[in-house]
Design a protein around this motif. Sequence first.
Motif, PDB file in Angstrom:
ATOM      1  N   ARG A 279       0.832  -1.208   0.000  1.00 43.90           N
ATOM      2  CA  ARG A 279       0.000   0.000   0.000  1.00 43.90           C
ATOM      3  C   ARG A 279       0.863   1.253   0.000  1.00 43.90           C
ATOM      4  NH1 ARG A 279      -5.570   0.258   3.388  1.00 43.90           N
ATOM      5  NH2 ARG A 279      -6.336  -1.857   3.061  1.00 43.90           N
ATOM      6  N   ALA A 280       1.971   1.197   0.701  1.00 39.13           N
ATOM      7  CA  ALA A 280       2.866   2.360   0.768  1.00 39.13           C
ATOM      8  C   ALA A 280       3.398   2.730  -0.615  1.00 39.13           C
ATOM      9  CB  ALA A 280       4.009   2.088   1.729  1.00 39.13           C
ATOM     10  N   LYS A 281       3.516   1.735  -1.501  1.00 41.98           N
ATOM     11  CA  LYS A 281       3.966   1.994  -2.862  1.00 41.98           C
ATOM     12  C   LYS A 281       2.832   2.470  -3.766  1.00 41.98           C
ATOM     13  CE  LYS A 281       7.853  -1.272  -2.992  1.00 41.98           C
ATOM     14  NZ  LYS A 281       8.450  -2.421  -3.738  1.00 41.98           N
ATOM     15  N   VAL A 282       1.625   2.027  -3.452  1.00 47.31           N
ATOM     16  CA  VAL A 282       0.475   2.344  -4.298  1.00 47.31           C
ATOM     17  C   VAL A 282      -0.102   3.712  -3.967  1.00 47.31           C
ATOM     18  CG1 VAL A 282      -1.918   1.715  -4.808  1.00 47.31           C
ATOM     19  CG2 VAL A 282      -0.153  -0.053  -4.751  1.00 47.31           C
ATOM     20  N   ILE A 283      -0.294   4.006  -2.691  1.00 46.63           N
ATOM     21  CA  ILE A 283      -0.935   5.255  -2.275  1.00 46.63           C
ATOM     22  C   ILE A 283       0.105   6.365  -2.228  1.00 46.63           C
ATOM     23  CG2 ILE A 283      -2.251   6.421  -0.482  1.00 46.63           C
ATOM     24  CD1 ILE A 283      -3.291   3.675   0.408  1.00 46.63           C
ATOM     25  N   ASP A 284      -0.141   7.404  -2.981  1.00 48.43           N
ATOM     26  CA  ASP A 284       0.792   8.527  -3.048  1.00 48.43           C
ATOM     27  C   ASP A 284       0.657   9.378  -1.785  1.00 48.43           C
ATOM     28  OD1 ASP A 284       2.282  10.824  -3.730  1.00 48.43           O
ATOM     29  OD2 ASP A 284       1.839  10.552  -5.861  1.00 48.43           O
ATOM     30  N   SER A 285       1.690   9.414  -0.985  1.00 53.48           N
ATOM     31  CA  SER A 285       1.655  10.164   0.276  1.00 53.48           C
ATOM     32  C   SER A 285       2.077  11.620   0.098  1.00 53.48           C
ATOM     33  CB  SER A 285       2.572   9.494   1.304  1.00 53.48           C
ATOM     34  OG  SER A 285       3.921   9.478   0.835  1.00 53.48           O
ATOM     35  N   GLU A 286       2.550  11.961  -1.104  1.00 53.34           N
ATOM     36  CA  GLU A 286       3.046  13.317  -1.337  1.00 53.34           C
ATOM     37  C   GLU A 286       2.062  14.194  -2.108  1.00 53.34           C
ATOM     38  OE1 GLU A 286       6.817  13.065  -3.237  1.00 53.34           O
ATOM     39  OE2 GLU A 286       7.779  12.014  -1.567  1.00 53.34           O
ATOM     40  N   TYR A 307       4.856   5.631 -15.474  1.00 52.68           N
ATOM     41  CA  TYR A 307       4.281   4.636 -14.572  1.00 52.68           C
ATOM     42  C   TYR A 307       4.468   5.087 -13.130  1.00 52.68           C
ATOM     43  CZ  TYR A 307       4.220   1.360 -18.525  1.00 52.68           C
ATOM     44  OH  TYR A 307       3.989   0.744 -19.737  1.00 52.68           O
ATOM     45  N   GLN A 308       3.447   4.867 -12.315  1.00 57.98           N
ATOM     46  CA  GLN A 308       3.522   5.142 -10.886  1.00 57.98           C
ATOM     47  C   GLN A 308       2.839   4.017 -10.131  1.00 57.98           C
ATOM     48  OE1 GLN A 308       1.936   9.423 -11.446  1.00 57.98           O
ATOM     49  NE2 GLN A 308       3.185   9.615  -9.601  1.00 57.98           N
ATOM     50  N   GLY A 309       3.252   3.805  -8.889  1.00 59.14           N
ATOM     51  CA  GLY A 309       2.613   2.815  -8.047  1.00 59.14           C
ATOM     52  C   GLY A 309       3.341   1.492  -8.017  1.00 59.14           C
ATOM     53  N   LEU A 310       2.570   0.420  -7.922  1.00 61.29           N
ATOM     54  CA  LEU A 310       3.088  -0.932  -7.742  1.00 61.29           C
ATOM     55  C   LEU A 310       2.838  -1.761  -8.995  1.00 61.29           C
ATOM     56  CD1 LEU A 310       4.230  -2.856  -5.406  1.00 61.29           C
ATOM     57  CD2 LEU A 310       1.844  -3.598  -5.153  1.00 61.29           C
ATOM     58  N   PRO A 311       3.882  -2.432  -9.535  1.00 60.57           N
ATOM     59  CA  PRO A 311       3.672  -3.262 -10.732  1.00 60.57           C
ATOM     60  C   PRO A 311       3.082  -4.624 -10.398  1.00 60.57           C
ATOM     61  CG  PRO A 311       5.969  -3.352 -10.082  1.00 60.57           C
ATOM     62  CD  PRO A 311       5.311  -2.385  -9.138  1.00 60.57           C
ATOM     63  N   GLY A 312       2.446  -5.211 -11.385  1.00 66.11           N
ATOM     64  CA  GLY A 312       1.860  -6.531 -11.200  1.00 66.11           C
ATOM     65  C   GLY A 312       2.869  -7.596 -10.851  1.00 66.11           C
ATOM     66  N   SER A 313       4.118  -7.395 -11.222  1.00 69.77           N
ATOM     67  CA  SER A 313       5.164  -8.375 -10.903  1.00 69.77           C
ATOM     68  C   SER A 313       5.387  -8.513  -9.405  1.00 69.77           C
ATOM     69  CB  SER A 313       6.482  -7.973 -11.581  1.00 69.77           C
ATOM     70  OG  SER A 313       6.892  -6.684 -11.151  1.00 69.77           O
ATOM     71  N   GLU A 314       4.921  -7.544  -8.617  1.00 73.47           N
ATOM     72  CA  GLU A 314       5.098  -7.590  -7.166  1.00 73.47           C
ATOM     73  C   GLU A 314       3.820  -7.990  -6.443  1.00 73.47           C
ATOM     74  OE1 GLU A 314       7.008  -4.127  -5.542  1.00 73.47           O
ATOM     75  OE2 GLU A 314       8.305  -3.880  -7.297  1.00 73.47           O
ATOM     76  N   LEU A 315       2.845  -8.503  -7.184  1.00 72.18           N
ATOM     77  CA  LEU A 315       1.585  -8.953  -6.593  1.00 72.18           C
ATOM     78  C   LEU A 315       1.562 -10.469  -6.462  1.00 72.18           C
ATOM     79  CD1 LEU A 315      -0.978  -6.779  -8.620  1.00 72.18           C
ATOM     80  CD2 LEU A 315      -0.035  -6.295  -6.351  1.00 72.18           C
ATOM     81  N   THR A 316       0.805 -10.945  -5.488  1.00 72.26           N
ATOM     82  CA  THR A 316       0.583 -12.385  -5.358  1.00 72.26           C
ATOM     83  C   THR A 316      -0.418 -12.828  -6.420  1.00 72.26           C
ATOM     84  OG1 THR A 316      -1.297 -12.160  -3.850  1.00 72.26           O
ATOM     85  CG2 THR A 316       0.917 -12.175  -2.858  1.00 72.26           C
ATOM     86  N   SER A 317      -0.574 -14.127  -6.550  1.00 73.37           N
ATOM     87  CA  SER A 317      -1.515 -14.661  -7.529  1.00 73.37           C
ATOM     88  C   SER A 317      -2.931 -14.159  -7.257  1.00 73.37           C
ATOM     89  CB  SER A 317      -1.484 -16.187  -7.502  1.00 73.37           C
ATOM     90  OG  SER A 317      -2.434 -16.727  -8.394  1.00 73.37           O
ATOM     91  N   ALA A 318      -3.331 -14.156  -5.990  1.00 74.42           N
ATOM     92  CA  ALA A 318      -4.677 -13.701  -5.632  1.00 74.42           C
ATOM     93  C   ALA A 318      -4.832 -12.210  -5.917  1.00 74.42           C
ATOM     94  CB  ALA A 318      -4.957 -13.986  -4.159  1.00 74.42           C
ATOM     95  N   GLN A 319      -3.797 -11.441  -5.666  1.00 73.95           N
ATOM     96  CA  GLN A 319      -3.850 -10.004  -5.934  1.00 73.95           C
ATOM     97  C   GLN A 319      -3.891  -9.721  -7.433  1.00 73.95           C
ATOM     98  OE1 GLN A 319      -0.308  -8.917  -3.826  1.00 73.95           O
ATOM     99  NE2 GLN A 319      -1.379  -8.468  -1.898  1.00 73.95           N
ATOM    100  N   ARG A 320      -3.178 -10.522  -8.203  1.00 76.18           N
ATOM    101  CA  ARG A 320      -3.209 -10.360  -9.662  1.00 76.18           C
ATOM    102  C   ARG A 320      -4.609 -10.651 -10.197  1.00 76.18           C
ATOM    103  NH1 ARG A 320       2.105 -10.893 -12.191  1.00 76.18           N
ATOM    104  NH2 ARG A 320       1.333 -12.288 -13.820  1.00 76.18           N
ATOM    105  N   ASP A 321      -5.287 -11.614  -9.591  1.00 76.80           N
ATOM    106  CA  ASP A 321      -6.665 -11.895  -9.988  1.00 76.80           C
ATOM    107  C   ASP A 321      -7.565 -10.692  -9.723  1.00 76.80           C
ATOM    108  OD1 ASP A 321      -6.063 -14.436 -10.854  1.00 76.80           O
ATOM    109  OD2 ASP A 321      -6.705 -15.429  -9.006  1.00 76.80           O
TER     110      ASP A 321
END
Length: 461
Positions: A279-286, A307-321
């Motif tokens: 979440r810290a990578k996805v939600i822009d705190s600035e 590109y900004q945020g979190l890439p799909g390569s860093e997601l679990t299988s369930a999160q990718r779904d």
Amino acid sequence: MHGHHPRTPEAERSRRWFMNKALLAGGVAAVATMTGCSNGSSDASSSSSGAPNGSMPSGGPGGAGGMGPGQTEVKYKDFTGLTTDGKVVDDLYSIHSTDVSTDKVVKAAQAFLDGLSQKERKSCTFDVADDEWLAWSNVDGYQRKGVRMGDITDGKRESGFALLGAALSAKGLAQTRNIMKLNQFLGDYNGGNRETLTEGAYFFTFMGTPSTSKPWGFQYEGHHVAINYFVLGDQVVMTPTFMGSEPTSATYKGEKITLFRPETRAGLALLRSLTPAQRAKVIDSEVAKSGTDMKAGAGSDNLKLAYQGLPGSELTSAQRDKLLDLVRVYVGYMDDGHAGVRMTEVEKHLDQTYFYWLGRTKDTSAFYYRVHSPVVLIEYDAQSPLAYGTKTGSGGGQPSGQPTGQMTGQPTGGMPSGGPGGGTGGPNGTPTQQHIHTIIRTPNGGDYGVDLLKLHLETDH
């Protein structure tokens, strides 16, 4: 032969007559009141060809999406599409068989055109590579070309809806019709803009001639709807597609209509599946959520957006779904067969698909999110109210759907029951889920089927 060619400078100026008049009458505040929607701020990380930075109302000077004075539309010949750095990624798209027939939409388009008078048909037909593709806007007062739904007979109008029904899924058609109804609701609610805030103020244009082998397409647009539908053989590109509404929940002619619940819930579901570190990578705190954060709206066809945020390569299988579920909501507004083709294309680039968020994360929060990969861009933006529900805090009643008199900026009916509270009006006001804009695009030259048309011309001509 088609009825139009690329617009002259004189025609460009005439299309902006409405906004120029608004600015002369009362400046930016007049534009905000008269247009009933806002679209697009930009920051240092993004730029739009010919679109100045800032977060003005759509249709006003600045902003990334209203086609107003000071904003230059990209010409078809200069189109490169959305990129991260101005350089198009090659070899993303190809001409191939999808095994999904387009016969139904071709026949529906032919039937609609055949039912028009010679004058009507001439008014809505353009060359397949005409600038008219890029000339759409979500602003209600934008001066459009084409056949206006409210100006044709009931039979012709039903033929138009049959074409939309062939091109869209059942959900997509329902969404489009409900946006049109809430546009009429808004006109009844504030008592103004009676020519544009109606169910009839939506236009068809056609580029090329409907065919099962030659390239063609159509555009359906008006306030809060812009559907661009390109066809080549059995391939379909349905981007850019803009859908929005203000309000997003109201009762119109006894029918309770609520829009963008799936888009809202799917975004929250993906976000809530993330770990605190993710979440810290996805939600822009600035960057704080503003009254308008959309980047890729109308007039932003050559947008540069990193590109900004979190890439799909860093997601679990369930999160990718859950990420795919989110994309599927937007892709699912096109017909089911071609939606499946599109999802296969998206899945191939899932590792490079980034998820980004601005704002809070409660069910009723007004937030912005973005899904961005080499082949898809999705934006969801809960914006500040411009013509509805501008009282601070939640209101006390359900508007009836009947006219309430001339809008003063402080409607007496409050927010619809069941919806989030109101916010401060204007493009820099407090956002609310009662004014939502969404868009889906195909980056790197894919929008409007431009890349496919280029490939077709290179190989077949």
